[in-house]
Design a protein around this motif. Structure first.
Motif, mmCIF file in Angstrom:
data_model
loop_
_atom_site.group_PDB
_atom_site.id
_atom_site.type_symbol
_atom_site.label_atom_id
_atom_site.label_comp_id
_atom_site.label_asym_id
_atom_site.label_seq_id
_atom_site.Cartn_x
_atom_site.Cartn_y
_atom_site.Cartn_z
ATOM 1 N N ASP A 111 37.103 31.947 52.858
ATOM 2 C CA ASP A 111 38.046 31.475 52.157
ATOM 3 C C ASP A 111 37.718 31.810 50.774
ATOM 4 O OD1 ASP A 111 39.447 30.113 50.465
ATOM 5 O OD2 ASP A 111 39.650 28.014 51.397
ATOM 6 N N THR A 112 38.615 32.918 50.238
ATOM 7 C CA THR A 112 38.214 33.545 48.830
ATOM 8 C C THR A 112 38.588 32.616 47.925
ATOM 9 O OG1 THR A 112 40.677 34.429 49.054
ATOM 10 C CG2 THR A 112 38.795 36.052 49.913
ATOM 11 N N GLU A 113 39.667 31.685 47.642
ATOM 12 C CA GLU A 113 39.668 30.636 46.657
ATOM 13 C C GLU A 113 38.424 29.885 46.610
ATOM 14 O OE1 GLU A 113 41.123 26.902 44.650
ATOM 15 O OE2 GLU A 113 40.468 27.367 46.715
ATOM 16 N N LEU A 114 37.898 29.132 47.719
ATOM 17 C CA LEU A 114 36.941 28.332 47.533
ATOM 18 C C LEU A 114 35.743 29.049 47.182
ATOM 19 C CD1 LEU A 114 35.498 25.623 48.155
ATOM 20 C CD2 LEU A 114 35.591 26.114 50.551
ATOM 21 N N ALA A 115 35.430 30.351 47.580
ATOM 22 C CA ALA A 115 34.162 31.072 47.340
ATOM 23 C C ALA A 115 34.246 31.498 45.561
ATOM 24 C CB ALA A 115 34.233 32.403 48.023
ATOM 25 N N ALA A 116 35.433 31.810 45.138
ATOM 26 C CA ALA A 116 35.579 31.951 43.871
ATOM 27 C C ALA A 116 35.279 30.693 43.030
ATOM 28 C CB ALA A 116 37.166 32.245 43.461
ATOM 29 N N ARG A 117 35.626 29.354 43.390
ATOM 30 C CA ARG A 117 35.171 28.112 42.825
ATOM 31 C C ARG A 117 33.674 28.172 42.837
ATOM 32 N NH1 ARG A 117 39.091 24.770 41.795
ATOM 33 N NH2 ARG A 117 41.094 25.126 43.037
ATOM 34 N N LEU A 118 32.840 28.387 44.010
ATOM 35 C CA LEU A 118 31.615 28.265 44.239
ATOM 36 C C LEU A 118 30.862 29.356 43.186
ATOM 37 C CD1 LEU A 118 31.199 28.115 47.988
ATOM 38 C CD2 LEU A 118 31.161 26.144 46.249
ATOM 39 N N LEU A 119 31.535 30.459 42.759
ATOM 40 C CA LEU A 119 30.903 31.603 41.844
ATOM 41 C C LEU A 119 31.389 31.151 40.395
ATOM 42 C CD1 LEU A 119 32.174 34.425 43.897
ATOM 43 C CD2 LEU A 119 29.793 33.885 43.491
ATOM 44 N N GLY A 120 31.830 30.009 40.393
ATOM 45 C CA GLY A 120 32.343 29.643 38.745
ATOM 46 C C GLY A 120 33.120 30.553 38.142
ATOM 47 N N MET A 121 34.169 31.269 38.998
ATOM 48 C CA MET A 121 35.244 32.094 38.165
ATOM 49 C C MET A 121 35.918 31.189 37.374
ATOM 50 S SD MET A 121 35.831 35.115 41.232
ATOM 51 C CE MET A 121 36.710 35.941 40.071
ATOM 52 N N PRO A 122 36.702 31.389 36.382
ATOM 53 C CA PRO A 122 37.305 30.628 35.500
ATOM 54 C C PRO A 122 38.658 30.319 35.894
ATOM 55 C CG PRO A 122 37.145 32.808 34.500
ATOM 56 C CD PRO A 122 36.141 32.928 35.386
ATOM 57 N N ARG A 123 39.408 31.476 36.799
ATOM 58 C CA ARG A 123 40.744 31.403 37.359
ATOM 59 C C ARG A 123 40.556 31.710 38.819
ATOM 60 N NH1 ARG A 123 45.224 34.338 34.696
ATOM 61 N NH2 ARG A 123 43.707 36.108 34.546
ATOM 62 N N VAL A 124 40.968 30.844 39.697
ATOM 63 C CA VAL A 124 40.890 30.958 41.261
ATOM 64 C C VAL A 124 41.794 31.188 41.943
ATOM 65 C CG1 VAL A 124 38.698 29.679 40.996
ATOM 66 C CG2 VAL A 124 40.826 28.625 41.679
ATOM 67 N N GLY A 125 42.946 31.273 41.193
ATOM 68 C CA GLY A 125 44.509 31.704 42.194
ATOM 69 C C GLY A 125 44.221 32.994 42.437
ATOM 70 N N LEU A 126 44.933 33.269 43.553
ATOM 71 C CA LEU A 126 44.932 34.676 44.284
ATOM 72 C C LEU A 126 45.215 35.695 43.281
ATOM 73 C CD1 LEU A 126 44.407 36.379 46.641
ATOM 74 C CD2 LEU A 126 46.853 36.206 47.334
ATOM 75 N N GLY A 127 46.316 35.768 42.463
ATOM 76 C CA GLY A 127 46.778 36.685 41.556
ATOM 77 C C GLY A 127 45.510 36.946 40.445
ATOM 78 N N ALA A 128 44.998 35.796 40.044
ATOM 79 C CA ALA A 128 43.817 36.098 39.068
ATOM 80 C C ALA A 128 42.523 36.708 39.439
ATOM 81 C CB ALA A 128 43.408 34.784 38.375
ATOM 82 N N VAL A 129 42.165 36.184 40.815
ATOM 83 C CA VAL A 129 40.860 36.756 41.524
ATOM 84 C C VAL A 129 41.214 38.241 41.895
ATOM 85 C CG1 VAL A 129 39.484 36.357 43.356
ATOM 86 C CG2 VAL A 129 40.283 34.525 42.302
ATOM 87 N N VAL A 130 42.345 38.593 42.297
ATOM 88 C CA VAL A 130 42.560 39.950 42.687
ATOM 89 C C VAL A 130 42.644 40.910 41.563
ATOM 90 C CG1 VAL A 130 44.503 41.478 43.650
ATOM 91 C CG2 VAL A 130 43.822 39.649 44.943
ATOM 92 N N GLU A 131 43.151 40.437 40.455
ATOM 93 C CA GLU A 131 43.304 41.035 39.322
ATOM 94 C C GLU A 131 41.589 41.255 38.703
ATOM 95 O OE1 GLU A 131 45.613 41.328 34.892
ATOM 96 O OE2 GLU A 131 46.325 40.148 36.682
ATOM 97 N N SER A 132 40.966 40.306 38.683
ATOM 98 C CA SER A 132 39.600 40.408 38.055
ATOM 99 C C SER A 132 38.603 41.211 39.113
ATOM 100 C CB SER A 132 38.983 38.914 38.284
ATOM 101 O OG SER A 132 37.438 38.696 37.751
ATOM 102 N N GLU A 336 27.059 23.058 35.528
ATOM 103 C CA GLU A 336 26.994 24.214 34.499
ATOM 104 C C GLU A 336 25.765 25.122 34.767
ATOM 105 O OE1 GLU A 336 27.226 21.907 30.710
ATOM 106 O OE2 GLU A 336 29.303 21.513 31.260
ATOM 107 N N GLU A 337 24.563 24.684 35.008
ATOM 108 C CA GLU A 337 23.793 25.396 35.045
ATOM 109 C C GLU A 337 23.543 26.715 36.422
ATOM 110 O OE1 GLU A 337 18.682 24.562 36.192
ATOM 111 O OE2 GLU A 337 19.925 23.262 34.975
ATOM 112 N N ILE A 338 24.068 25.942 37.488
ATOM 113 C CA ILE A 338 24.231 27.047 38.508
ATOM 114 C C ILE A 338 25.668 27.584 38.555
ATOM 115 C CG2 ILE A 338 22.536 25.492 39.627
ATOM 116 C CD1 ILE A 338 24.799 24.526 41.375
ATOM 117 N N LEU A 339 26.344 27.241 37.602
ATOM 118 C CA LEU A 339 27.918 28.130 37.370
ATOM 119 C C LEU A 339 28.688 27.664 38.437
ATOM 120 C CD1 LEU A 339 26.259 31.714 36.616
ATOM 121 C CD2 LEU A 339 27.180 29.733 35.008
ATOM 122 N N MET A 340 28.972 26.311 38.523
ATOM 123 C CA MET A 340 29.876 25.904 39.499
ATOM 124 C C MET A 340 30.787 24.579 39.021
ATOM 125 S SD MET A 340 28.606 24.384 43.386
ATOM 126 C CE MET A 340 27.802 25.989 43.598
#
Length: 407
Positions: A111-132, A336-340
């Motif tokens: 799940d790329t959206e859930l993974a993005a959350r676990l990575l602490g990405m600021p925006r996790v919508g598909l468009g934002a993650v693809v662009e990043s 916050e320490e583990i970026l999540m």
């Protein structure tokens, strides 16, 4: 920054809606390799059901396929071809229920959206993650379209295909980041938990939100709210239309509050709006009459295992209130320490429950066992049990300013 403008010029996206085209696509998918990207489009806000009206599948070496599940029905043949592969989805929890309705049920997901959350990405919508991560801009103008439309416009099909064609590449980039952050095992557990999550239980008495605070003390008014809700739900189900498109919640709530005494009074209510508010006026008035004359009245409140609202904790369970106020900032700091996001480290509901009724022994092992029983994953127990146990032990000695405040 690259701009994704779709398939090569002149390409026409075709929907697979016949047995012959379906069988041909299965042969191509079987000849492909690697993970399978899957997405589904529903008609939320337009239809009563949450069924899929378009299912998109992409596999390297096979290509992109757009399926019409309404025309094809059960898709167990597709399941047989791709069922053992890893499925790549973005926000799998949204799509798994409607995929399972047509016989599509993965054994393993990424799940790329859930993974993005676990990575602490600021925006996790598909468009934002693809662009990043891929440097490609995805247009999202059709995300809220009515996908039950037939035939589907080419621009919608292009939008639907692009989302999935990039998912496998996106999965590979996300996996690299998970490895770098040493979060692959965390992601594996979260993906497995998402797959194993049971379907949500039906909401108990959803009509109660129509009653409004003043009317909630009147059981006859509650009966009116219930009858109006049931009447709208029955009509919406029969027409396969989203209930709010017939009569919005706010309009039903206004009718409950006014509790009109005649059909004419209901018809004259300016706040009673919606495209079916007048065409189905008899339906709504009959529901109101049933509620007004109902003798088996609903109880004022329903008893559930839901915890009291936090604002009531100081009075109902002051020790739990204090424990939560001491512990919650520590859990937030560790997230916050583990970026999540803190809700991925440990859901607020789990922390509230263990704070409300902690184990007798305030040790990491006992707290961990309590969290696991509540549904926490092993990695969450490992990350938080000692922290929570220490906070619970220290809480009685810690004085907080304005300890009676709502937090």
């Amino acid at each position: 920054m690259a701009q994704s403008d779709g398939a090569p010029a002149g390409t026409v996206r075709k929907v697979i809606d016949t047995p012959r085209a379906y069988a041909a696509s299965l042969e191509l998918l079987a000849a492909g390799h690697g993970p399978v990207a899957v997405d589904a489009e529903r008609a939320s806000g337009y239809r009563y059901s949450q069924r899929a009206y378009l299912i998109q599948v992409f596999r390297r070496g096979s290509g992109m396929f757009l399926y019409d599940p309404i025309a094809l029905g059960s898709m167990h043949e597709l399941q047989a071809v791709i069922g053992d592969a890893e499925w790549v989805l973005h926000a799998a929890s949204q799509d798994l229920p409607c995929l399972r309705e047509v016989g599509l049920d993965p054994r393993e997901i990424f799940d790329t959206e859930l993974a993005a959350r676990l990575l602490g990405m600021p925006r996790v919508g598909l468009g934002a993650v693809v662009e990043s991560l891929l440097g490609i801009h995805l247009a999202k103008e059709h995300s809220a379209a009515d996908w039950s439309t037939r035939p589907l416009p080419q621009s919608w099909l292009e939008y639907a295909a692009l989302d999935v064609e990039l998912l496998v590449d996106l999965r590979d980039e996300v996996e690299k980041l998970l490895i770098e952050a040493d979060k692959t095992e965390i992601a594996r557990q979260e993906f497995a938990a998402e797959l194993a999550k049971p379907a949500p239980a039906p909401k108990v008495d959803p009509w109660r939100k129509l009653s409004g605070a003043p009317s909630a003390r009147n059981r006859q008014i509650l009966a009116v709210a219930r009858e109006l809700w049931v009447a709208r739900d029955t009509l919406a189900r029969r027409r396969d239309v989203a209930p709010g498109r017939l009569v919005p919640d706010a309009a039903l709530q206004a009718a409950v509050k006014a509790n009109p005494k005649t059909r004419a009074q209901l018809a004259g209510m300016r706040a009673f709006t919606g495209r079916a508010s007048r065409t189905e006026l008899n339906t709504w008035w009959e529901a109101i009459e049933r509620g007004q004359h109902e003798t088996e009245l609903p109880p004022l409140r329903i008893h559930t295992d839901t915890l009291p609202p936090i604002r009531a904790w100081a009075e109902k369970n002051p020790e739990a209130h204090h424990r939560l106020r001491v512990t919650r900032p520590r859990v937030q700091a560790h997230a916050e320490e583990i970026l999540m996001p803190v809700e991925n480290l440990l859901t607020p509901e789990l922390l509230r429950r263990v704070a409300w009724q902690p184990p007798t022994e305030l040790t990491a092992e006992a707290v961990g066992a309590a969290l696991a029983e509540l549904g926490a994953r092993p990695w969450q127990v490992e990350e938080t049990s000692q922290l929570i146990a220490d906070a619970f032990v220290e809480a009685p000695q810690i004085v907080l300013e304005d300890d009676g405040a709502v937090s």
